[in-house]
Scaffold this motif. Structure first.
Motif, PDB file in Angstrom:
ATOM      1  N   ALA A  53       0.823  -1.213   0.000  1.00  0.00           N
ATOM      2  CA  ALA A  53       0.000   0.000   0.000  1.00  0.00           C
ATOM      3  C   ALA A  53       0.848   1.251   0.000  1.00  0.00           C
ATOM      4  N   ASP A  54       1.967   1.224   0.764  1.00  0.00           N
ATOM      5  CA  ASP A  54       2.849   2.379   0.802  1.00  0.00           C
ATOM      6  C   ASP A  54       3.538   2.584  -0.539  1.00  0.00           C
ATOM      7  N   ASP A  55       3.849   1.458  -1.236  1.00  0.00           N
ATOM      8  CA  ASP A  55       4.573   1.567  -2.490  1.00  0.00           C
ATOM      9  C   ASP A  55       3.664   1.943  -3.647  1.00  0.00           C
ATOM     10  N   HIS A  56       2.430   1.449  -3.668  1.00  0.00           N
ATOM     11  CA  HIS A  56       1.553   1.622  -4.832  1.00  0.00           C
ATOM     12  C   HIS A  56       0.376   2.552  -4.579  1.00  0.00           C
ATOM     13  N   ARG A  58      -7.439   7.527  -2.751  1.00  0.00           N
ATOM     14  CA  ARG A  58      -6.782   8.751  -2.308  1.00  0.00           C
ATOM     15  C   ARG A  58      -5.453   8.938  -3.042  1.00  0.00           C
ATOM     16  N   ARG A  59      -4.996  10.194  -3.090  1.00  0.00           N
ATOM     17  CA  ARG A  59      -3.768  10.473  -3.837  1.00  0.00           C
ATOM     18  C   ARG A  59      -2.584   9.808  -3.179  1.00  0.00           C
ATOM     19  N   ARG A  60      -1.768   9.155  -3.956  1.00  0.00           N
ATOM     20  CA  ARG A  60      -0.607   8.442  -3.410  1.00  0.00           C
ATOM     21  C   ARG A  60       0.467   9.439  -2.997  1.00  0.00           C
ATOM     22  N   PRO A  61       1.304   9.093  -2.028  1.00  0.00           N
ATOM     23  CA  PRO A  61       2.360  10.000  -1.574  1.00  0.00           C
ATOM     24  C   PRO A  61       3.367  10.251  -2.684  1.00  0.00           C
ATOM     25  N   PRO A  62       4.089  11.381  -2.652  1.00  0.00           N
ATOM     26  CA  PRO A  62       5.141  11.642  -3.636  1.00  0.00           C
ATOM     27  C   PRO A  62       6.217  10.558  -3.588  1.00  0.00           C
ATOM     28  N   ALA A  63       6.933  10.430  -4.701  1.00  0.00           N
ATOM     29  CA  ALA A  63       7.949   9.380  -4.811  1.00  0.00           C
ATOM     30  C   ALA A  63       9.020   9.512  -3.740  1.00  0.00           C
ATOM     31  N   LEU A  64       9.399  10.744  -3.410  1.00  0.00           N
ATOM     32  CA  LEU A  64      10.443  10.928  -2.396  1.00  0.00           C
ATOM     33  C   LEU A  64       9.985  10.403  -1.050  1.00  0.00           C
ATOM     34  N   LEU A  65       8.716  10.692  -0.684  1.00  0.00           N
ATOM     35  CA  LEU A  65       8.217  10.208   0.588  1.00  0.00           C
ATOM     36  C   LEU A  65       8.118   8.688   0.606  1.00  0.00           C
ATOM     37  N   ARG A  66       7.744   8.095  -0.524  1.00  0.00           N
ATOM     38  CA  ARG A  66       7.682   6.631  -0.569  1.00  0.00           C
ATOM     39  C   ARG A  66       9.077   6.028  -0.400  1.00  0.00           C
ATOM     40  N   LEU A 118      11.639   7.443   1.160  1.00  0.00           N
ATOM     41  CA  LEU A 118      12.043   7.618   2.550  1.00  0.00           C
ATOM     42  C   LEU A 118      11.324   6.617   3.446  1.00  0.00           C
ATOM     43  N   GLY A 119      10.051   6.342   3.145  1.00  0.00           N
ATOM     44  CA  GLY A 119       9.312   5.365   3.930  1.00  0.00           C
ATOM     45  C   GLY A 119       9.935   3.981   3.864  1.00  0.00           C
ATOM     46  N   ARG A 120      10.366   3.575   2.649  1.00  0.00           N
ATOM     47  CA  ARG A 120      11.007   2.269   2.517  1.00  0.00           C
ATOM     48  C   ARG A 120      12.316   2.219   3.304  1.00  0.00           C
ATOM     49  N   LEU A 121      13.109   3.304   3.235  1.00  0.00           N
ATOM     50  CA  LEU A 121      14.359   3.339   4.006  1.00  0.00           C
ATOM     51  C   LEU A 121      14.073   3.303   5.509  1.00  0.00           C
ATOM     52  N   ASP A 122      13.024   3.981   5.907  1.00  0.00           N
ATOM     53  CA  ASP A 122      12.655   4.020   7.321  1.00  0.00           C
ATOM     54  C   ASP A 122      12.291   2.623   7.816  1.00  0.00           C
ATOM     55  N   ASP A 132      13.600  -2.576  10.572  1.00  0.00           N
ATOM     56  CA  ASP A 132      13.806  -4.029  10.555  1.00  0.00           C
ATOM     57  C   ASP A 132      15.203  -4.398  11.034  1.00  0.00           C
ATOM     58  N   GLN A 133      16.196  -3.581  10.660  1.00  0.00           N
ATOM     59  CA  GLN A 133      17.566  -3.874  11.084  1.00  0.00           C
ATOM     60  C   GLN A 133      17.718  -3.717  12.594  1.00  0.00           C
ATOM     61  N   VAL A 134      17.089  -2.691  13.149  1.00  0.00           N
ATOM     62  CA  VAL A 134      17.155  -2.515  14.606  1.00  0.00           C
ATOM     63  C   VAL A 134      16.396  -3.638  15.294  1.00  0.00           C
ATOM     64  N   ALA A 135      15.241  -4.012  14.736  1.00  0.00           N
ATOM     65  CA  ALA A 135      14.440  -5.077  15.348  1.00  0.00           C
ATOM     66  C   ALA A 135      15.186  -6.397  15.347  1.00  0.00           C
ATOM     67  N   ALA A 136      15.976  -6.647  14.290  1.00  0.00           N
ATOM     68  CA  ALA A 136      16.713  -7.902  14.190  1.00  0.00           C
ATOM     69  C   ALA A 136      18.009  -7.894  14.990  1.00  0.00           C
ATOM     70  N   ALA A 137      18.429  -6.713  15.457  1.00  0.00           N
ATOM     71  CA  ALA A 137      19.693  -6.624  16.197  1.00  0.00           C
ATOM     72  C   ALA A 137      19.571  -7.299  17.556  1.00  0.00           C
ATOM     73  N   ARG A 138      20.660  -7.884  17.988  1.00  0.00           N
ATOM     74  CA  ARG A 138      20.715  -8.520  19.308  1.00  0.00           C
ATOM     75  C   ARG A 138      21.788  -7.815  20.133  1.00  0.00           C
ATOM     76  N   LEU A 139      21.359  -7.086  21.139  1.00  0.00           N
ATOM     77  CA  LEU A 139      22.282  -6.344  22.000  1.00  0.00           C
ATOM     78  C   LEU A 139      22.163  -6.915  23.398  1.00  0.00           C
ATOM     79  N   PRO A 140      23.036  -7.844  23.766  1.00  0.00           N
ATOM     80  CA  PRO A 140      22.920  -8.536  25.058  1.00  0.00           C
ATOM     81  C   PRO A 140      22.831  -7.561  26.233  1.00  0.00           C
ATOM     82  N   GLY A 141      21.899  -7.783  27.085  1.00  0.00           N
ATOM     83  CA  GLY A 141      21.709  -6.960  28.280  1.00  0.00           C
ATOM     84  C   GLY A 141      20.757  -5.800  28.084  1.00  0.00           C
ATOM     85  N   LEU A 142      20.731  -5.244  26.863  1.00  0.00           N
ATOM     86  CA  LEU A 142      19.883  -4.082  26.642  1.00  0.00           C
ATOM     87  C   LEU A 142      18.415  -4.454  26.530  1.00  0.00           C
ATOM     88  N   GLU A 143      18.125  -5.758  26.283  1.00  0.00           N
ATOM     89  CA  GLU A 143      16.719  -6.171  26.251  1.00  0.00           C
ATOM     90  C   GLU A 143      16.028  -5.910  27.583  1.00  0.00           C
TER      91      GLU A 143
END
Length: 528
Positions: A13-16, A22-30, A32-36, A41-52
């Motif tokens: 939905a964010d991509d298309h 409704r009007r789709r977001p501008p290409a730049l915002l899409r 940035l959304g993908r990078l965000d 996902d990278q932070v969610a997959a990170a394992r930082l012992p003790g910080l959990e």
């Protein structure tokens, strides 16, 4: 439909664009959304012992600003001026940033929270928030408080607070509450809110410049030999007459510090019924260094004695405001002890006022007349029963109701003056009640008046005295000069010099003694 399927549909939905037309977001915002989302996902997959275990609790402690308000209380409890200012500025910044994010920002963007299928359950220890995601309110409050503290506090305090704020911001992503973009936006809004507080409450500048001379020498010892310290035991005591203090007063704390840090210094305590001027003058006559513990009025007396006996003055803050010592960069008694041991002597200007047939009366900060002197008179009559600060509030209200302008001749021109300030050196703040200076050696008087402009500026004039800042308004006059001549057409002039009120004749003249006072001050910062 499982969580992964929902996540995939959300991304499509964010991509298309949304399916409801409704009007789709501008290409730049899409993009940035993908990078965000990728960063999330990278932070969610990170394992930082003790910080959990640490970061979820840290994030939780920042709910509703509890972490920052608790830190502000701790800073205020230190009784150090810079830390109290830091606590107040950080709190004000949160008061600006929080509604900007939670009331305006979230309702304007309405971004959904992240899908947390990749976040380990151990990190999600409490129910996830259901409000909109963008921007992050926790991050805005963290940045607002940390930036506000950094504008006022030394690095030893500002850096740990900033590190904690950064950890809270990262925790919002690490626990699945926000995308990184939400956090970055919140951090930017919070920092901007803190910087914006300077528009209404300027950050305190560095210590004022004084002329430092390489030819002046003073004997400085670790144990305080040669130091005579006079303590005005009544300074800084906000309790009413006969009231019982639960904590030591400022003067008592200063005495304890001097006895501990400078054990061979002579300490003379002057009671409220003793002749303070005589005690300080005698102390200066036998001292190599004259230390004076008290407020601005007490420091004024010490300056006169130090100039008379040609000894350097060590101002030790012990009063309510301590404007002169703070302008030098001496915020509290430990700063004064450090300044003494560093042995740096500067030369500061001293202003004076004279009347025909009378000697000079010195002032280090400001001399004021008009409504301000009425306010001080009323406060002094009430503070024995109410205490200093309640008495000040009551006196301000009564002054606002009853004050009238003074008919005066100012440098040859007739004016009706509500209030006037004459500053020793140029002040940086706007308005007739300035509070800080960049220099204590510029050789000039800073003259500010509020005159009768037939538009009833009475309320603004009193507000200027209480708040210290007033934007330019009808009736306000400001100029700089080396001298000032005044003649009151209404009889004797009541004048407050460094907060101490006295009656003079109807004709007075102001002037300057450039570099007349030798005073201890912190050494200048090392060049990079």
């Amino acid at each position: 439909m499982n969580i992964k399927t929902a996540r995939a549909r959300l991304r499509r939905a964010d991509d298309h664009g949304p399916a409801d037309g409704r009007r789709r977001p501008p290409a730049l915002l899409r993009r940035l959304g993908r990078l965000d989302r990728k960063a999330f996902d990278q932070v969610a997959a990170a394992r930082l012992p003790g910080l959990e275990y640490v970061l979820p609790r840290l994030s939780r402690s920042a709910d509703h600003g509890v972490l920052w308000f608790s830190t502000a209380l701790a800073l205020a409890a230190t009784r150090r001026v810079r830390l109290r200012r830091a606590a107040l500025r950080g709190t004000l910044a949160i008061a600006v940033a929080s509604p900007a994010v939670n009331v305006l920002g979230k309702q304007a963007f309405r971004r959904k929270r992240p899908v947390v299928d990749l976040v380990p359950p151990i990190r999600i220890r409490w129910k996830l928030p259901t409000s909109h995601a963008f921007p992050s309110g926790h991050s805005a409050s963290a940045a607002a408080f940390a930036t506000g503290v950094a504008l006022e506090a030394p690095a030893a305090v500002a850096v740990p607070v900033a590190a904690t704020a950064a950890a809270v911001a990262f925790a919002r992503v690490y626990t699945g509450a926000h995308y990184p973009g939400d956090v970055l936006a919140g951090l930017g809004i919070g920092a901007a809110a803190a910087v914006g507080t300077r528009l209404v409450w300027p950050a305190r500048p560095p210590a004022a410049h004084v002329t430092r001379t390489a030819t002046e020498r003073v004997t400085v010892t670790d144990d305080g030999v040669g130091v005579v310290a006079v303590v005005n035991v009544g300074s800084g005591d906000n309790a009413g007459e006969g009231a019982t203090r639960l904590i030591p007063g400022k003067a008592e704390l200063a005495v304890a510090l001097l006895e501990r840090e400078l054990p061979r210094a002579e300490i003379v305590q002057a009671g409220p019924d003793e002749d303070l001027e005589k005690i300080i003058d005698e102390a200066a006559g036998r001292a190599e260094v004259l230390a004076v513990v008290g407020g601005d009025g007490t420091i004024n007396v010490g300056a006169r004695a130090a100039m008379k006996h040609r000894v350097p003055l060590l101002p030790v803050p012990g009063g309510t405001f301590n404007h002169f010592a703070r302008t030098l960069g001496i915020d509290d008694p430990p700063d004064a002890v450090r300044a003494y041991r560093q042995g740096c002597i500067g030369r500061a200007d001293v202003a004076f006022v004279t009347t025909p047939g009378d000697g000079e009366r010195l002032f280090l900060n400001t001399a004021s007349f008009g409504a301000y002197t009425e306010l001080v008179d009323r406060r002094e009559r009430l503070e024995g029963r109410l205490g200093k600060w309640p008495a000040l509030a009551v006196a301000a209200v009564r002054t606002l109701r009853h004050s009238e302008p003074i008919d005066m001749v100012v440098d040859g021109r007739t004016r009706r003056v509500w209030l006037g300030f004459v500053g020793n050196c140029v002040y940086g703040a706007r308005g007739p009640a300035p509070t800080w200076r960049d220099h204590l050696d510029d050789g000039r008087l800073d003259i500010r008046m509020v005159t009768d402009s037939h538009r009833a500026p009475k309320a603004r004039a009193i507000a200027a005295v209480l708040l210290g800042h007033l934007h330019l308004s009808p009736g306000y006059r400001h100029w700089k000069s080396g001298t000032l001549d005044l003649k009151s057409l209404d009889g004797d002039l009541r004048l407050a010099r460094d907060g101490e009120v006295s009656s003079l004749g109807s004709t007075v003249a102001f002037g300057k003694h450039a570099g007349a006072l030798a005073v201890f001050c912190p050494p200048p910062p090392e060049p990079n």
